[in-house]
Design an enzyme around this catalytic site. Structure first.
Site, PDB file in Angstrom:
ATOM      1  N   SER A  25       0.906  -1.224  -0.026  1.00 35.57           N
ATOM      2  CA  SER A  25      -0.125  -0.049   0.032  1.00 35.57           C
ATOM      3  C   SER A  25       0.659   1.265   0.115  1.00 35.57           C
ATOM      4  CB  SER A  25      -1.084  -0.143   1.114  1.00 35.57           C
ATOM      5  OG  SER A  25      -1.844  -0.901   0.908  1.00 35.57           O
ATOM      6  N   LYS A  42      -9.102  -5.949  10.547  1.00 38.94           N
ATOM      7  CA  LYS A  42     -10.081  -5.485   9.914  1.00 38.94           C
ATOM      8  C   LYS A  42     -11.613  -5.673  10.753  1.00 38.94           C
ATOM      9  CE  LYS A  42      -8.407  -6.252   5.224  1.00 38.94           C
ATOM     10  NZ  LYS A  42      -8.886  -6.724   4.134  1.00 38.94           N
ATOM     11  N   ASN A  49     -11.853  -1.823   6.030  1.00 44.71           N
ATOM     12  CA  ASN A  49     -10.376  -1.776   5.741  1.00 44.71           C
ATOM     13  C   ASN A  49      -9.890  -0.422   5.153  1.00 44.71           C
ATOM     14  OD1 ASN A  49     -11.532  -1.171   3.205  1.00 44.71           O
ATOM     15  ND2 ASN A  49     -10.050  -2.371   2.110  1.00 44.71           N
ATOM     16  N   ASP A  64     -12.694  -3.547  -0.250  1.00 42.30           N
ATOM     17  CA  ASP A  64     -12.263  -5.029  -1.141  1.00 42.30           C
ATOM     18  C   ASP A  64     -13.359  -5.222  -2.173  1.00 42.30           C
ATOM     19  OD1 ASP A  64      -9.946  -5.331   0.567  1.00 42.30           O
ATOM     20  OD2 ASP A  64     -10.890  -6.287   2.072  1.00 42.30           O
ATOM     21  N   ASN A 112     -16.574 -24.932   0.823  1.00 44.24           N
ATOM     22  CA  ASN A 112     -15.547 -24.580   1.607  1.00 44.24           C
ATOM     23  C   ASN A 112     -15.251 -26.169   2.392  1.00 44.24           C
ATOM     24  OD1 ASN A 112     -13.918 -22.935   2.911  1.00 44.24           O
ATOM     25  ND2 ASN A 112     -15.295 -22.915   4.819  1.00 44.24           N
ATOM     26  N   ARG A 113     -14.087 -26.036   2.818  1.00 47.43           N
ATOM     27  CA  ARG A 113     -13.414 -27.149   3.781  1.00 47.43           C
ATOM     28  C   ARG A 113     -14.457 -27.401   4.881  1.00 47.43           C
ATOM     29  NH1 ARG A 113      -7.624 -26.499   5.811  1.00 47.43           N
ATOM     30  NH2 ARG A 113      -8.530 -24.746   7.111  1.00 47.43           N
ATOM     31  N   THR A 114     -14.775 -26.306   5.568  1.00 45.07           N
ATOM     32  CA  THR A 114     -15.900 -26.438   7.013  1.00 45.07           C
ATOM     33  C   THR A 114     -16.864 -25.931   6.328  1.00 45.07           C
ATOM     34  OG1 THR A 114     -13.655 -25.674   8.188  1.00 45.07           O
ATOM     35  CG2 THR A 114     -15.889 -25.844   9.335  1.00 45.07           C
ATOM     36  N   TYR A 133      -2.795 -12.364  -4.769  1.00 45.82           N
ATOM     37  CA  TYR A 133      -1.801 -11.779  -5.748  1.00 45.82           C
ATOM     38  C   TYR A 133      -0.359 -11.975  -5.432  1.00 45.82           C
ATOM     39  CZ  TYR A 133      -1.035  -8.159  -2.281  1.00 45.82           C
ATOM     40  OH  TYR A 133      -0.808  -7.464  -1.027  1.00 45.82           O
TER      41      TYR A 133
HETATM   42  P1  ATR Z   1      -9.658 -14.617   4.980  1.00 44.81           P
HETATM   43  O1  ATR Z   1     -10.046 -13.303   5.724  1.00 44.81           O
HETATM   44  O2  ATR Z   1      -8.148 -14.351   4.265  1.00 44.81           O
HETATM   45  O3  ATR Z   1     -10.733 -15.009   4.246  1.00 44.81           O
HETATM   46  P2  ATR Z   1     -10.061 -16.825   6.975  1.00 44.81           P
HETATM   47  O4  ATR Z   1     -11.094 -15.888   7.523  1.00 44.81           O
HETATM   48  O5  ATR Z   1      -8.846 -17.356   7.832  1.00 44.81           O
HETATM   49  O6  ATR Z   1      -8.909 -15.927   6.160  1.00 44.81           O
HETATM   50  O7  ATR Z   1     -10.409 -17.601   5.773  1.00 44.81           O
HETATM   51  C1  ATR Z   1      -9.536 -18.670   5.272  1.00 44.81           C
HETATM   52  C2  ATR Z   1     -10.325 -19.472   4.218  1.00 44.81           C
HETATM   53  O8  ATR Z   1      -9.332 -20.315   3.461  1.00 44.81           O
HETATM   54  C3  ATR Z   1     -11.191 -20.307   4.795  1.00 44.81           C
HETATM   55  O9  ATR Z   1     -12.370 -20.572   3.712  1.00 44.81           O
HETATM   56  C4  ATR Z   1     -10.600 -21.661   5.094  1.00 44.81           C
HETATM   57  O10 ATR Z   1     -11.306 -22.745   5.081  1.00 44.81           O
HETATM   58  P3  ATR Z   1     -11.972 -23.242   6.564  1.00 44.81           P
HETATM   59  O11 ATR Z   1     -13.254 -22.347   6.581  1.00 44.81           O
HETATM   60  O12 ATR Z   1     -12.219 -24.676   6.500  1.00 44.81           O
HETATM   61  O13 ATR Z   1     -10.920 -23.009   7.679  1.00 44.81           O
HETATM   62  C5  ATR Z   1      -9.715 -21.882   3.866  1.00 44.81           C
HETATM   63  N1  ATR Z   1      -8.718 -22.705   3.835  1.00 44.81           N
HETATM   64  C6  ATR Z   1      -7.345 -22.146   4.478  1.00 44.81           C
HETATM   65  N2  ATR Z   1      -6.516 -23.272   4.077  1.00 44.81           N
HETATM   66  C7  ATR Z   1      -7.072 -24.070   3.502  1.00 44.81           C
HETATM   67  C8  ATR Z   1      -6.772 -25.486   2.850  1.00 44.81           C
HETATM   68  N3  ATR Z   1      -5.438 -26.101   3.240  1.00 44.81           N
HETATM   69  N4  ATR Z   1      -7.872 -26.135   1.965  1.00 44.81           N
HETATM   70  C9  ATR Z   1      -8.945 -25.896   1.810  1.00 44.81           C
HETATM   71  N5  ATR Z   1      -9.463 -24.451   2.413  1.00 44.81           N
HETATM   72  C10 ATR Z   1      -8.426 -23.858   3.140  1.00 44.81           C
END
Ligand code: ATR
Length: 283
Positions: free
Chosen positions: A20, A69, A90, A105, A154-156, A224
């Protein structure tokens, strides 16, 4: 008498990596302003005090980055609808001694696609990988541009479900949530694929298999650095249209600069090249 100098900042912890100051410094000198833009490394426990002391410190406002943030969202005295829906601030500025906040953003994300994939917003289905803070900004932009179907993978799963329910009540867009294991299924319907996870940060990590994506799909990453993330590399190899995340960083900076310094700056190829050079020397 010359105008008094105006001061703005970017505040994070750590902050060394931030691009920035390079972006705002470029615009300050381009417009010949009597202004400064400083890096501020502020620990979480000191953040509230820092924001509350902006006026005394002589700042007009600044940018807030990781990890502050969400804290800024809780501290500002006034915010717009974007910040409220996204749950993160932000960009801050002082107005009649009130600390105001917004989130730029989402508009940076949309403006980057407008530059490199004009017409992207006529797409029917957008697939968003990730459900964290960054995904919230992207989803706000998709809704703002009237994208009709948004699929969050999403993973979770529970996090994606919460995000979909937060946004679906106040939008005309339809939401679908998929487990990470169902990504291939989701890709088959995607016109636009967006990575908001931190997966792109590790070059060695493998990109998902993109063979199921329609050949007309656009693929973008909000990461990026590196510019060509594993996802974008895989998409390029598959002959798909790609948009890297740097333009989002450049465009999200525009509204803040205008608020603090009174001039709306432009995102140009020269600015982009300058930032790429800086990133190359830093790595
Ligand atoms: P940000 O503010 O940058 O979005 P965050 O709130 O920590 O950061 O979110 C990170 C995202 O990346 C989440 O969707 C996370 O998945 P979970 O909700 O399951 O934690 C995802 N993420 C991080 N590492 C990952 C991985 N190795 N494989 C898949 N998803 C991943």
């Amino acid at each position: 008498m010359a105008d008094p100098s105006r001061r703005a900042f970017v505040c994070g912890h750590p902050i060394d990596h931030s691009m920035s100051p390079a972006i705002h410094g470029y615009w300050i000198s381009q417009h010949g302003l009597n202004a400064t833009y400083e890096k501020k490394d502020i620990r979480p426990e000191d953040f509230r005090g820092f924001l509350e002391g902006l006026s005394d410190a002589g700042f007009s406002g600044g940018n807030i980055t990781i990890p502050h943030k969400e804290a800024a969202f809780r501290i500002v005295g006034s915010m717009d609808d974007a910040a409220r829906k996204i749950g993160a601030v932000n960009t801050v500025w002082l107005e009649n001694n009130v600390l105001c906040g917004t989130n730029t953003d989402w508009s940076g994300f949309a403006a980057n696609l407008d530059d490199y994939a004009p017409g992207w917003d006529s797409c029917d289905v957008a697939v968003v990988m990730g459900a964290g803070g960054a995904a919230r900004g992207v989803i706000f932009a998709l809704i703002d541009r009237g994208v009709s179907k948004i699929r969050i993978v999403n993973r979770t799963r529970s996090r994606a479900e919460r995000l979909a329910s937060d946004f679906s009540s106040s939008s005309a867009s339809k939401f679908l949530v998929d487990d990470w294991a169902e990504l291939q299924n989701a890709l088959q319907a995607a016109d636009l694929l967006i990575n908001t996870t931190s997966l792109g940060l590790e070059e060695k990590e493998n990109a998902p298999d993109l063979s199921g994506l329609p050949s007309s799909a656009i693929v973008t990453d909000i990461v990026y650095s590196p510019l060509q993330t594993p996802l974008l590399e895989a998409a390029n190899k598959a002959g798909l249209k790609t948009v890297d995340g740097l333009g989002m960083l450049l465009h999200q900076a525009v509204p803040g600069f205008e608020k603090w310094f009174g001039v709306r700056p432009r995102v140009t190829a020269q600015l982009r090249n300058m930032v790429i050079e800086k990133m190359d020397t830093a790595s």
